[in-house]
Structure formats: C-alpha cells, structure tokens
Design a protein around this motif. Sequence first.
Motif, PDB file in Angstrom:
ATOM      1  N   ASP B  78       0.827  -1.199   0.000  1.00 57.60           N
ATOM      2  CA  ASP B  78       0.000   0.000   0.000  1.00 57.60           C
ATOM      3  C   ASP B  78       0.866   1.255   0.000  1.00 57.60           C
ATOM      4  N   GLU B  79       1.894   1.233   0.807  1.00 59.02           N
ATOM      5  CA  GLU B  79       2.793   2.383   0.833  1.00 59.02           C
ATOM      6  C   GLU B  79       3.446   2.579  -0.535  1.00 59.02           C
ATOM      7  N   GLY B  80       3.770   1.485  -1.184  1.00 61.26           N
ATOM      8  CA  GLY B  80       4.341   1.574  -2.519  1.00 61.26           C
ATOM      9  C   GLY B  80       3.404   2.279  -3.476  1.00 61.26           C
ATOM     10  N   LEU B  81       2.155   1.888  -3.464  1.00 55.75           N
ATOM     11  CA  LEU B  81       1.180   2.507  -4.355  1.00 55.75           C
ATOM     12  C   LEU B  81       1.045   3.988  -4.044  1.00 55.75           C
ATOM     13  N   ARG B  82       1.089   4.286  -2.751  1.00 53.19           N
ATOM     14  CA  ARG B  82       0.952   5.690  -2.363  1.00 53.19           C
ATOM     15  C   ARG B  82       2.110   6.512  -2.931  1.00 53.19           C
ATOM     16  N   ARG B  83       3.309   5.959  -2.859  1.00 54.70           N
ATOM     17  CA  ARG B  83       4.468   6.683  -3.380  1.00 54.70           C
ATOM     18  C   ARG B  83       4.391   6.845  -4.889  1.00 54.70           C
ATOM     19  N   LEU B  84       3.971   5.768  -5.538  1.00 55.21           N
ATOM     20  CA  LEU B  84       3.813   5.852  -6.988  1.00 55.21           C
ATOM     21  C   LEU B  84       2.841   6.964  -7.339  1.00 55.21           C
ATOM     22  N   GLY B  85       1.708   6.964  -6.682  1.00 54.48           N
ATOM     23  CA  GLY B  85       0.711   7.989  -6.942  1.00 54.48           C
ATOM     24  C   GLY B  85       1.272   9.393  -6.731  1.00 54.48           C
ATOM     25  N   ALA B  86       2.032   9.524  -5.648  1.00 52.33           N
ATOM     26  CA  ALA B  86       2.589  10.839  -5.342  1.00 52.33           C
ATOM     27  C   ALA B  86       3.522  11.310  -6.451  1.00 52.33           C
ATOM     28  N   ARG B  87       4.376  10.413  -6.895  1.00 53.05           N
ATOM     29  CA  ARG B  87       5.311  10.796  -7.952  1.00 53.05           C
ATOM     30  C   ARG B  87       4.593  11.154  -9.230  1.00 53.05           C
ATOM     31  N   GLN B  88       3.533  10.414  -9.502  1.00 54.22           N
ATOM     32  CA  GLN B  88       2.791  10.709 -10.721  1.00 54.22           C
ATOM     33  C   GLN B  88       2.143  12.079 -10.648  1.00 54.22           C
ATOM     34  N   ALA B  89       1.560  12.343  -9.517  1.00 45.20           N
ATOM     35  CA  ALA B  89       0.901  13.644  -9.356  1.00 45.20           C
ATOM     36  C   ALA B  89       1.922  14.763  -9.553  1.00 45.20           C
TER      37      ALA B  89
END
Lengths: 203, 203
Positions: B78-89
């Motif tokens: 879950d933390e991984g997905l959160r980081r991915l999302g953050a970078r994309q944003a």
Amino acid sequence: MASKDNSVNIKSGGAKASGAYHHGDLRAAVIAAGLKRLEADDGGELGLRALARDVGVSATALYRHFPDKEALLDALADEGLRRLGARQAQAWLKAGGGRNGFKATGITYVRFAHEEPALFRLSFTRQMRERTVDVDNDGGEVAYKLLRAGVGEALPGVEDPDTAALHAWALVHGLAMLILDRRIEWDEEMVEQVVGLTFGGIC
Amino acid sequence: MASKDNSVNIKSGGAKASGAYHHGDLRAAVIAAGLKRLEADDGGELGLRALARDVGVSATALYRHFPDKEALLDALADEGLRRLGARQAQAWLKAGGGRNGFKATGITYVRFAHEEPALFRLSFTRQMRERTVDVDNDGGEVAYKLLRAGVGEALPGVEDPDTAALHAWALVHGLAMLILDRRIEWDEEMVEQVVGLTFGGIC
DNA sequence: CTTGCCATGTTGTCACTGTAAACATTTCGA
DNA sequence: TCGAAATGTTTACAGTGACAACATGGCAAG
C-alpha cells in the motif's frame, strides 16, 4: 551430439510402475505434475515435497534431475511459454493471418493468462537468470519472433515496427497482469475492445 | 472517530531507545525497515526475522502489529502505491497538466517500476485479498482516479474514455513488468517512444 | 501514591521448507 | 560378468512463519 530435449513428454500415467525402484522418466513426470498443480492453482506455493509425493517418489529424488528448486521452476516456466506460443500460433492460423490474426494473437495472450493464471505468472515473473538457452527452442524467444513477424505482416506500412511490436506486447502483457492481480476484472468484450484499439487500428 | 493513520511515519532513527522494553512506534519502524530492504533489493525474500532484527526487536513482536506476514506485506504494498501515486501527481503538475502531463504520468509509472523494482512488484503482484479498504486512502484507488481524470483532461474528445484509460494503464503496466522481469531492457528513450505512441497521439 | 489492568515485547516450540550427505538399487557398457 | 554410473532413499540440518505462555512497563482508577 544429441541436443537435450527440453520439452515435456507427458507419456505414461505418471506414477512409477508400482514398486519399481527407478521411475523411467522422472523429469518429465515431475514437470507434468507441476503443471497440473499450477492449473489447479490453489494459490499456495509449489513445494518440492508435495510435487514428489504426486509423482510417488522421495523429495530428494528431484535433485537428480534439477540442481535446485529454481531450476525446476524454470523448466515449468519454459513449458508455459511454449504453450502460450503454441496457442497464439494456432489462433493466428485460425484467423487466417493478417490484421485479424494479429488481433487474435493478442487476445489469446490475455486469455491464456486468465485461464492459466499460475502458469502465466510463473512463466513471466521469473527473473531470467542466465541459463544457457537453446535459442531456437526457448519459449519466450519463439513467442517474440511470432509477435515481430505478426507486426510485419499485419501492419506493413508502419513507420517503426520495433516500437509497434513493443507497444503491442506491453499492452497485452499489462492487461494480462492487471487481470491476474485482480486490479481489473476479466471481461472478454473489454479485452477485445482494448486490444482492438491498438492491434486493429494503426497506432 | 479518528481515522487510523495508515501511512508510514519515518520519524526517529528507528532502533528503539537503547534498552527500552517498549519501542514507541514499532509498526511504523517495521514498515520503514521493510521499505529499506526492498530498495536494496538483493532479490531474496523479505523474512520476518531479518526485518525484526533490523528494528532491534524479537521476531514475534511483529505479530502484535500485523496478524500475519501477508498483512505486513500488504501494508508495504500500500505504501508503494501511495508513493507511486505521489510521484505521478508531481510529474503531472511539473509538466503543466494536459496531454504532456498525461504522458509524463505514464513515463513516471514505468520509471518508478525501474527504480524501485521490488517495491513495485510487491505492490502489484499482491492478490488483492479483501481487506476492508479505506477507499479514499487506498493507494491503488488514488492512482486510478488520477489516471481516469488524466484521460478526461488530456484526451477530451475521445469516444470511450474508460477503454482509453484501461489502454493507457495496461500499456505502462506491461512495459513496467516486462522491464522488471528482464524481458526487455530499460531504455528511457524507448519508453518515451512507446508511451508517446498512445499517450501523446489519439489512439 | 498505590494497585492492577492491558498493550506490548520475549522465550520456547512446532510443523514445514529446501537441500546436503551417506547409503541402496538398478542399468548398462567393457 | 562385473564394476561404474545413474537414479532413488533415508536421515539430518538450518531456516521459515506462526502459536502459546510468560515478562515488562505504561497508565488509569481508587
């Protein structure tokens, strides 16, 4: 020298002839049993002991045919790729080649992943360690050649065929993976639409 | 009621205050340690004992904070997905949104997978078991909303936005996976080209 | 301040895993 | 025919995730 036959030969029933000390073709039997377990796909790991029990042999016997578990899994993965390639070739022919055949090839890729999730995942998720590969017989290599050839025939006028091939591969592979991991649900029609967007049109 | 904070809080050094029986925030420390090990990515498994040792705590202590290993991995994923999302944003904003932003988003997806292979794989390869998800905070959900919104803004006139979104997602995901599994080599330029084919053009 | 509850961490143990070593059996070529 | 090579078995070992029983310390009620 005779090239070692790497493909699976599901010959006899599998269990060794009742009390015989030697099995006959343990390597093939183990791979067959492994594939069966992958088809069942209870989700759990594929353990050496369970596999050995299926074949009716002691756990350590497997080490006479595979250096370690990884090697065994590699063999299974390879067989998976070979099957995928076979199904794709079949789909290509049935659709009569050309653009339609190319699209069918893509859909088959995704369908295969959906129908044999564990095998597909195993086949691809395996960190290609340097095994001295017999290039002509390697499942992955065959599949890619097929893809590349498909692009050539189905999209003759495309500007950069290699990029297009990669694009197509990535698309179906991503679709397959997302379905396997349940990020998106399997839906034949949806797959056809998405795949058609690239494989059918130009892109 | 206070919503449970699910995100990681890398606060103190990590090791518990030298001889203290209680740790303070073990859950966060364990997740931080887990992420660190995933970044190192020696390729090996992520074992509970090793993780516990990193944090300076006994192995079974982890069971006070996670029902089992799977749950721990879920938290990391879950933390991984959160980081991915953050970078994309972040990439989206930096590129000023629109079509360019959308393309940047896609490239960031693949780059993330390449830079954090173990974390990316863990994040996606995890069989979405029914965890009662706080939908607004779930990493995957956030990422998908971003994607869907991106399609809306970047490709306003597209006939079927949902199919287009799926197409885009599958493309970058497939590219990422193929790179992780070393089916194809990482090559920034190649990625830009392939991604540009869909994200830039219409398709 | 004292007392006792309870969240948190530890020790010991269990079943299970992959795998190595030593031993048994069969097959096959000289 | 006979011995070596191939193949299979038994035993054992270190490492794994997980559970139960016990230890510790923080905190709230009296």
